[in-house]
Design an enzyme around this catalytic site. Structure first.
Site, short mmCIF file in Angstrom:
data_model
loop_
_atom_site.label_atom_id
_atom_site.label_comp_id
_atom_site.label_asym_id
_atom_site.label_seq_id
_atom_site.Cartn_x
_atom_site.Cartn_y
_atom_site.Cartn_z
N LYS A 272 0.84 -1.20 0.00
CA LYS A 272 0.00 0.00 0.00
C LYS A 272 0.87 1.25 0.00
CE LYS A 272 -3.79 -0.64 2.39
NZ LYS A 272 -4.43 -0.88 3.70
N ARG B 42 -3.31 3.00 8.49
CA ARG B 42 -3.60 1.83 7.64
C ARG B 42 -2.42 0.88 7.67
NH1 ARG B 42 -4.75 4.57 1.88
NH2 ARG B 42 -6.07 2.72 1.59
N GLY C 204 -5.53 -10.74 7.38
CA GLY C 204 -5.47 -10.83 8.85
C GLY C 204 -5.02 -9.58 9.58
N MET D 8 -4.44 -5.55 10.93
CA MET D 8 -5.32 -4.60 11.62
C MET D 8 -6.14 -3.78 10.63
SD MET D 8 -4.54 -1.40 14.11
CE MET D 8 -4.84 -0.17 12.83
N ARG E 213 -3.37 -1.31 -6.54
CA ARG E 213 -2.53 -2.52 -6.45
C ARG E 213 -2.91 -3.44 -7.59
NH1 ARG E 213 -5.60 -4.62 -1.04
NH2 ARG E 213 -7.66 -4.59 -1.94
N HIS F 176 -15.73 -8.89 1.23
CA HIS F 176 -14.68 -9.80 1.70
C HIS F 176 -14.83 -11.19 1.08
CE1 HIS F 176 -12.91 -12.69 4.61
NE2 HIS F 176 -11.93 -11.81 4.61
N SER G 230 11.63 -44.85 -14.03
CA SER G 230 10.55 -43.95 -13.68
C SER G 230 10.54 -43.83 -12.16
CB SER G 230 9.22 -44.50 -14.19
OG SER G 230 8.18 -43.67 -13.75
N CYS H 297 6.58 -40.61 -12.10
CA CYS H 297 5.13 -40.83 -12.05
C CYS H 297 4.72 -40.63 -10.60
CB CYS H 297 4.78 -42.21 -12.56
SG CYS H 297 5.66 -43.55 -11.73
N TYR I 182 10.66 -36.53 -18.67
CA TYR I 182 9.22 -36.28 -18.60
C TYR I 182 8.70 -36.37 -17.17
CZ TYR I 182 8.43 -41.33 -18.09
OH TYR I 182 8.43 -42.61 -17.62
P1 ADP Z 1 -7.83 -2.28 3.31
O1 ADP Z 1 -6.42 -2.72 3.24
O2 ADP Z 1 -8.70 -3.15 4.13
O3 ADP Z 1 -8.40 -1.96 1.96
P2 ADP Z 1 -7.50 0.53 3.67
O4 ADP Z 1 -6.39 1.05 4.49
O5 ADP Z 1 -7.35 0.61 2.22
O6 ADP Z 1 -7.82 -0.93 4.15
O7 ADP Z 1 -8.73 1.37 4.14
C1 ADP Z 1 -10.02 0.97 4.36
C2 ADP Z 1 -10.98 2.00 3.80
O8 ADP Z 1 -10.74 3.28 4.33
C3 ADP Z 1 -10.85 2.12 2.30
O9 ADP Z 1 -12.11 2.24 1.74
C4 ADP Z 1 -10.06 3.37 2.13
O10 ADP Z 1 -10.33 3.96 0.90
C5 ADP Z 1 -10.52 4.21 3.30
N1 ADP Z 1 -9.49 5.15 3.70
C6 ADP Z 1 -8.24 4.85 4.11
N2 ADP Z 1 -7.52 5.95 4.33
C7 ADP Z 1 -8.32 6.99 4.04
C8 ADP Z 1 -8.15 8.40 4.05
N3 ADP Z 1 -6.98 8.94 4.36
N4 ADP Z 1 -9.19 9.16 3.72
C9 ADP Z 1 -10.37 8.60 3.37
N5 ADP Z 1 -10.62 7.30 3.33
C10 ADP Z 1 -9.58 6.48 3.67
MG MG Z 2 -7.86 -0.74 0.72
#
Ligand code: ADP
Ligand code: MG
Ligand code: MG
Length: 892
Positions: free
Chosen positions: A26, A96, A105, A107, A352, A468, A777, A844, A864
């Protein structure tokens, strides 16, 4: 001095896309987008190295971190023109997590951080909207308490519900600014009750608390489980991103959304996504409101009644579409993006390489190659061989009758049936007991990963294509139907109802992840066509690979399927499988209980025509391709009758008594059959068995050759050889039969006689055995059992513990143990070649279809690999990737 913090924003960044290891996916991509001049709210990334430091130093930070953080934060303040913790013009941030690979998994993101009783006033001043400010504040308190402080969110939901009830409100939109203000106070009281200390009001304390929680979450159970399932090493660590907030919930000219540069389900080159007006962050994926389509095309295909972004915000849609093109060209791959519109201004929050179905991966790789964005090698490298599996998976038989219960979103393709369960735990339990389960949930969350993994399919009643459940299922290649709103799930009674039908736990349903249909009972499925993009990619693959791919097959159906999948011969035909047919097994049993050679030969003579017929069919299907036939391998008692009725049948067929049959069975019992009287040992004791099989092989080869097809080159394979003399003795028997048959038939045939290498002694003595053996084999199933001294049938219980404890990394029956068993293979190959330079070498057994093992076989210099029919395309792809320098793959 170590640099722990990398800033980005306002067209500049200290990081780059290729710094994923340090900045996480990210963070690296936020930096890259900022450098590209794409509007990204300013922020900074704390590195994965800091995470490593944190765990190596008793969960503490280096002394210079706070200073670097403070500097980065003040840069953000300058760019955004606001001050963190300021009561007039406050900067709020999101915190984030972001590992190298996207990792469920970890946070959850905390939004609106920095709010307290002072700064909320500033937010009111900034936005001119008191209700918005207090709504943001309560979201923050709830999110922070849940994610960072560990106060479960149901506490907050109860408070909110009670308040709404007391006021007679139905929706959140009924709440006023004053209502939210009261809610914030109640939330904070609740937190204090739960924790015995107040909710932190100091923005710095909030910030560092959240940062610490991200690093802490790297070692939580969810993250550990996910890493294990996906082979992500714990040493990688996670980064933390702190980023200025932008608000998608500032009114009707604000919005938030998720989009893909191509359709992640089909791979079609069309802009695809979902968004919500006046909403924040997770609202889209959480499935609380039904998202709106991004554009008109999407609106039409999804039959949505809701207005699209293209209609409601045409200029912003156009801008977004521009970033889509730029980012896809820049990364040369399909992008998964997040955006927010704040009062008419578009902000990009994430990009991404998007997760995709196998079908989409294939279509995208082939199309991008044809458009010149990537070359053929790159297209091949991008395909995960294990993923091909799902392309070969069944689709619903269109002519089959079906009772459609409901229709949801086609979230992940493939059709599947299973018994309904309503929790991930139940799914794991049932699957552990060998049942096929269908996981039915209102929605899924990262805790459900284990259950999702074992389910045949996943059905949810809430959430869109980017929920999800949908994202995870596509990643796993598991069929999924999401957002099936008509279905009402009742967890308490373990049932769901739709229309007038109730489906209970244990009932079978079928889902079609390509159409979104949910059906009652099991609906028959059929195999997909292997044309189009699949055929194109496979043609590229075949030009590159040097390893031949054969199949393990003994039935005409399997042989034909394998040919369709591109098999270049049969590497293993297990003759014993041909004796289990009821019409035949009786003669087999006669043979086994025969008291003398004459009786045995009489019984064998009855089996001969069956064997010959089977071999003829295989030779014809393989049309001149090599066919390796293994002589009888398993211990004889496997064929013996168990029931009284069966025994009586055999007794009468063999002209003997049931007692005698019982006695013969008892005689054949062994305390360790895997290492007992089996393989070539049977043929040494009863050469007439070997004679009959050889005769059937050569007569069939003559018969097919006489019909004028491509010349058949049978390869006769002797199993379980440990001694040169075992092989030498049987080779003479086989050669004798070959000569006799060829003389009888008046035909000269080419043929090979070789052996399996499946005992360590055979591997060690390969140089000697190769004096007579024309091919080896590697029977890697038995070679693994005998090298480890481990019975596969008994290993299930403790191998799992070995893997859990990290004693071994992967199950050696799934992927070749390259260091041990692999060493034996390399040594035998070397010694065999030293004696006989043109010796043919193959493998095999199950490993022949495991991508990592295929790569190993390529490097070990084998000619093979042979695998089950459905794995043939996987092996072909892996063999090409081996040439392109691929290492090993995850072996789940
Ligand atoms: P994930 O990895 O679960 O996608 P993110 O960090 O991308 O988590 O964030 C979860 C949500 O919060 C996403 O929809 C993201 O666009 C939103 N978000 C994250 N940071 C900001 C920010 N600075 N301003 C507005 N929305 C945010
Ligand atoms: Mg995201
Ligand atoms: Mg074997």
């Amino acid at each position: 001095m170590t640099k722990w913090v990398y800033g980005f924003g306002d067209g500049n960044a200290e990081g780059r896309a290729d710094m994923k290891n340090l900045l996480g996916g990210k963070g690296a991509n936020l930096a890259e987008m900022a450098s590209l001049g794409i509007p990204v709210p300013a922020g900074f990334t704390i590195t994965t190295e800091l995470c490593t430091y944190f765990y190596e130093n008793d969960q503490t930070y280096p002394a210079d971190l706070k200073e670097q953080g403070a500097k980065a934060l003040s840069d953000v303040e300058k760019i955004m023109g606001a001050k963190f913790g300021d009561s007039d013009n406050p900067l709020l941030v999101s915190v984030r997590s972001g590992a190298r690979a996207s990792m469920p998994g970890m946070m959850d993101t905390v939004l609106n951080l920095g709010l307290n009783d002072d700064t909320v006033k500033g937010l009111i001043a900034q936005s001119g909207d008191e209700r918005f400010a207090y709504d943001s504040y309560r979201r923050f308190v709830q999110m922070y308490s849940d994610v960072v402080l560990g106060v479960e969110h149901h506490h907050f939901e109860e408070i909110l519900q009670d308040h709404k009830d007391s006021k007679g409100y139905v929706l959140d939109t009924d709440m006023t600014a004053d209502d939210w203000k009261l809610i914030v106070a109640s939330f904070r009281t609740k937190v204090e009750q739960q924790l015995g200390r107040p909710f932190p009001m100091d923005p710095q304390e909030q910030l560092w608390g959240a940062i610490g929680a991200v690093f802490g979450s790297w070692m939580n159970q969810r993250a550990i489980t996910y890493r294990k399932l996906n082979d992500i090493p714990a040493e990688w660590g996670t980064a933390v991103n702190v980023q200025a907030m932008v608000y998608g919930n500032m009114g009707e000219d604000s919005a938030t959304g998720v989009c893909f540069s191509r359709d992640p389900s089909t791979g079609m080159n069309r802009f695809y996504g979902e968004f919500l007006i006046n909403a924040q962050g997770e609202d889209v994926v959480a499935g609380i409101r039904t998202p709106q389509p991004l554009n008109l095309v999407e609106k039409e295909t999804s039959h949505s009644e809701l207005p699209s972004m293209e209609e409601e915000m045409p200029a912003l849609y156009k801008e977004l579409n521009g970033y889509r093109d730029r980012l896809e060209q820049h990364y040369r791959d399909m992008q998964d993006m997040e955006f927010t519109v704040q009062r008419g201004k578009l902000w990009m929050l994430q990009t991404r390489n998007g997760k995709r179905t196998a079908q989409a991966a294939l279509t995208i790789a082939v199309e991008m190659c044809e458009d010149g964005l990537i070359d053929k090698e790159e297209a091949i490298r991008r395909m995960d061989p294990a993923m091909l599996d799902s392309l070969l998976h069944p689709m619903l038989d269109p002519s089959a009758d079906r009772t459609v219960l409901a229709k949801g979103l086609p979230a992940s393709p493939g059709a599947a049936s299973g018994q309904v369960v309503f929790s991930a735990d139940e799914a794991e339990k049932w699957a552990g007991a060998g049942k096929k389960v269908m996981l039915v949930r209102i929605e899924t969350s990262p805790e459900d990963i284990g259950g999702m993994h074992v389910a045949q399919g996943i059905l949810t009643t809430r959430g869109g294509m980017t929920s999800h459940a949908a994202v995870v299922a596509r990643g796993m290649g598991t069929p999924c139907v999401s957002g099936t709103g008509e279905i009402k799930v009742d967890y308490a009674s373990k049932s769901f109802s739709v229309g007038g039908t109730t489906v209970n736990e244990g009932d079978v349903i079928t889902i079609d992840g390509a159409s979104g249909e949910v059906m009652l009972g099991e609906v028959p499925t059929m195999q997909p066509e292997l044309t189009g993009d699949f055929a194109k990619l496979m043609a590229w693959v075949d030009k590159i690979r040097t390893l031949t791919v054969r199949t393990n097959a003994e039935t005409p159906t399997d042989a034909q399927t394998a040919r369709k999948f591109g098999a270049e011969g049969i590497g293993l035909c297990r003759t014993e499988h041909m004796f289990f047919d009821p019409a035949r097994i009786i003669h087999m049993r006669e043979m086994i209980v025969a008291e003398d050679e004459e009786t045995r030969r009489a019984a064998l003579a009855k089996l001969l025509p069956y064997q010959r017929q089977d071999f003829s069919e295989l030779f014809e299907i393989m049309a001149g391709l090599p066919v390796t036939i293994r002589l009888l391998d398993p211990p004889l008692h496997e064929f013996l009758p168990h029931s009284e009725a069966d025994m009586a049948d055999v007794a009468s067929a063999a002209g003997t008594t049931v007692d005698k049959i019982k006695a013969a069975s008892a005689q054949l019992q062994e305390s360790n059959p895997m290492l007992g009287h089996r393989g070539c040992r049977l043929a040494i004791t009863y050469p007439e068995i070997c004679e009959m099989q050889a005769r059937a092989i050569f007569e069939a080869a003559c018969e097919v050759t006489k019909k004028g097809g491509a010349p058949v080159v049978p390869e006769v394979m002797v199993p379980l050889v440990g001694l040169f003399n075992e092989f030498d003795t049987l080779k003479k028997v086989i050669e004798g039969v070959a000569k006799t048959v060829m003389a009888e038939q008046g035909i000269e045939l080419e043929y090979l006689i070789g052996t399996m290498i499946e005992l360590p002694r055979a591997a060690l003595r390969a140089g000697h055995i190769a004096e007579q053996a024309e091919f080896f084999s590697f029977g890697t199933n038995d070679l693994t059992q005998t090298a480890f001294g481990l019975s596969r049938d008994d290993a299930g219980n403790f191998l799992k513990i070995y893997i859990d404890k990290g004693i071994i990394e992967v199950d050696p029956f799934v992927s070749i143990d390259q260091d041990g068993v692999g060493e034996l293979i390399k040594l035998a190959a070397e010694r065999g070649k030293a004696t006989r330079p043109d010796i043919k070498l193959g493998i095999c057994g199950e490993h022949g279809g495991d991508p990592a093992s295929v790569v190993f076989c390529h490097h070990a210099g084998l000619n093979y690999v042979s695998c089950s029919p459905y794995r043939v395309p996987i092996a072909r792809l892996a063999a090409a990737q081996a040439v392109l320098g691929a290492g090993s793959y995850s072996t789940k």
